[in-house]
Design an enzyme around this catalytic site. Structure first.
Site, PDB file in Angstrom:
ATOM      1  N   HIS A  64     -66.046 -30.072-118.918  1.00 31.88           N
ATOM      2  CA  HIS A  64     -65.358 -31.360-118.874  1.00 31.88           C
ATOM      3  C   HIS A  64     -64.974 -31.430-120.374  1.00 31.88           C
ATOM      4  O   HIS A  64     -64.205 -32.450-120.699  1.00 31.88           O
ATOM      5  CB  HIS A  64     -66.090 -32.529-118.340  1.00 31.88           C
ATOM      6  CG  HIS A  64     -67.587 -32.760-118.615  1.00 31.88           C
ATOM      7  ND1 HIS A  64     -67.866 -32.539-120.147  1.00 31.88           N
ATOM      8  CD2 HIS A  64     -68.566 -32.569-117.974  1.00 31.88           C
ATOM      9  CE1 HIS A  64     -69.285 -32.692-120.089  1.00 31.88           C
ATOM     10  NE2 HIS A  64     -69.742 -32.849-118.776  1.00 31.88           N
ATOM     11  N   HIS A 100     -61.800 -30.728-116.484  1.00 33.09           N
ATOM     12  CA  HIS A 100     -62.377 -31.770-115.601  1.00 33.09           C
ATOM     13  C   HIS A 100     -62.165 -32.975-116.197  1.00 33.09           C
ATOM     14  O   HIS A 100     -62.870 -33.076-117.528  1.00 33.09           O
ATOM     15  CB  HIS A 100     -63.442 -31.448-114.837  1.00 33.09           C
ATOM     16  CG  HIS A 100     -63.374 -30.277-114.033  1.00 33.09           C
ATOM     17  ND1 HIS A 100     -63.626 -30.473-112.583  1.00 33.09           N
ATOM     18  CD2 HIS A 100     -63.624 -28.890-114.051  1.00 33.09           C
ATOM     19  CE1 HIS A 100     -63.603 -29.445-111.744  1.00 33.09           C
ATOM     20  NE2 HIS A 100     -63.603 -28.429-112.813  1.00 33.09           N
ATOM     21  N   ASP A 129     -58.988 -36.458-112.302  1.00 35.04           N
ATOM     22  CA  ASP A 129     -59.342 -35.735-111.057  1.00 35.04           C
ATOM     23  C   ASP A 129     -59.199 -36.881-109.977  1.00 35.04           C
ATOM     24  O   ASP A 129     -58.752 -36.780-108.754  1.00 35.04           O
ATOM     25  CB  ASP A 129     -60.617 -35.334-111.099  1.00 35.04           C
ATOM     26  CG  ASP A 129     -60.686 -34.002-111.850  1.00 35.04           C
ATOM     27  OD1 ASP A 129     -59.849 -33.631-112.388  1.00 35.04           O
ATOM     28  OD2 ASP A 129     -61.748 -33.368-111.942  1.00 35.04           O
TER      29      ASP A 129
END
Length: 251
Positions: free
Chosen positions: A66, A161, A166
């Site tokens: 991430h 991410h 998302d």
């Protein structure tokens, strides 16, 4: 708990570790929450997004996924500081999460740290979009990227991410899976395929190489279609036009 049947909140989190559902028991924490609001199956533009100071180190493997570093989180608020705003945003909604048990375990752990008497299930209704996908596409990959590819959802911005991105992508995926139209190509010229195998576009005709072949569904395909229609009808609050037409045909 009273649920607003017209309101959906699509949510995702990022955490300090990546090893799986046992993480809340070994001290991993939430570091990002992203949520997108839908009302009557339409984006309202009202989102919730926050980064959180977890009071522990972020695992190196998680940072690779991430990109959220310990340095970046150093001055961010703790969950206790944002809890009420977060609860207010999700309260009374259908909460849609991909692989919901993972995220819900983390959220409930944060409530437990604050000695709250409630859990996520007490303030909203949780729907696991991964479970929905597995029912629709048994035996296939049902990751968010796989579903985007299957359903024609653009996820080209998803290089890392991120909870809000998302959640935005998952909202479009969930709408597509449950019968909601994601976008309308209103500016496109209509293409009409006639019964004789000709294509008409912009007033001009082009004859196809052969007539169109009509393929009739087999019993298995008909059963799968009926199951999909029933799911759409359930998620739309019994507003599926196809289901009503089918009901009329059987009477």
């Amino acid at each position: 708990m009273q649920i607003d049947e017209n309101r959906i909140v699509v949510l995702d989190t990022e955490t300090t570790g990546m090893s799986g559902g046992s993480e809340p028991q070994i001290g991993h924490r939430i570091i990002e929450i992203g949520a997108v609001e839908l009302v009557n199956r339409r984006h309202t533009g009202r989102n919730y997004h926050v980064y959180l100071q977890p009071d522990r180190e972020v695992d190196a493997a998680a940072i690779e996924v991430h990109g959220i570093t310990n340095e970046f989180l150093a001055d961010k608020p703790r969950f206790a500081e944002i809890e009420q705003d977060f609860v207010n945003f999700i309260k009374g909604a259908e909460l849609v999460i991909h692989n919901a048990p993972f995220d819900v375990a983390f959220i409930n752990q944060e409530f437990k740290f604050l000695k709250e008497a409630f859990t996520t299930d007490d303030i909203c209704r949780v729907t696991d979009s991964l479970k929905v996908a597995r029912e629709l596409y048994p035996g296939k990959k049902n990751s968010l990227d796989a579903l985007c590819s299957r359903l024609g959802i653009d996820n080209s911005k998803r290089t890392l991410h991120g909870a809000l991105l998302d959640a935005e992508i998952l909202a479009d995926v969930y709408l597509a899976m449950t019968g909601g139209q994601v976008s309308l190509a209103l500016d496109a010229e209509p293409i009409i395929i006639t019964g004789g195998g000709a294509v008409q576009q912009n007033g001009e005709h082009t004859v196809l190489q052969r007539d169109l072949v009509i393929l009739k569904p087999n019993e298995e395909e008909l059963a799968a279609h009926q199951k999909y229609i029933e799911l759409i009808n359930k998620k739309s609050g019994n507003q599926c036009l196809w289901e009503k037409l089918l009901a009329e045909e059987t009477h």
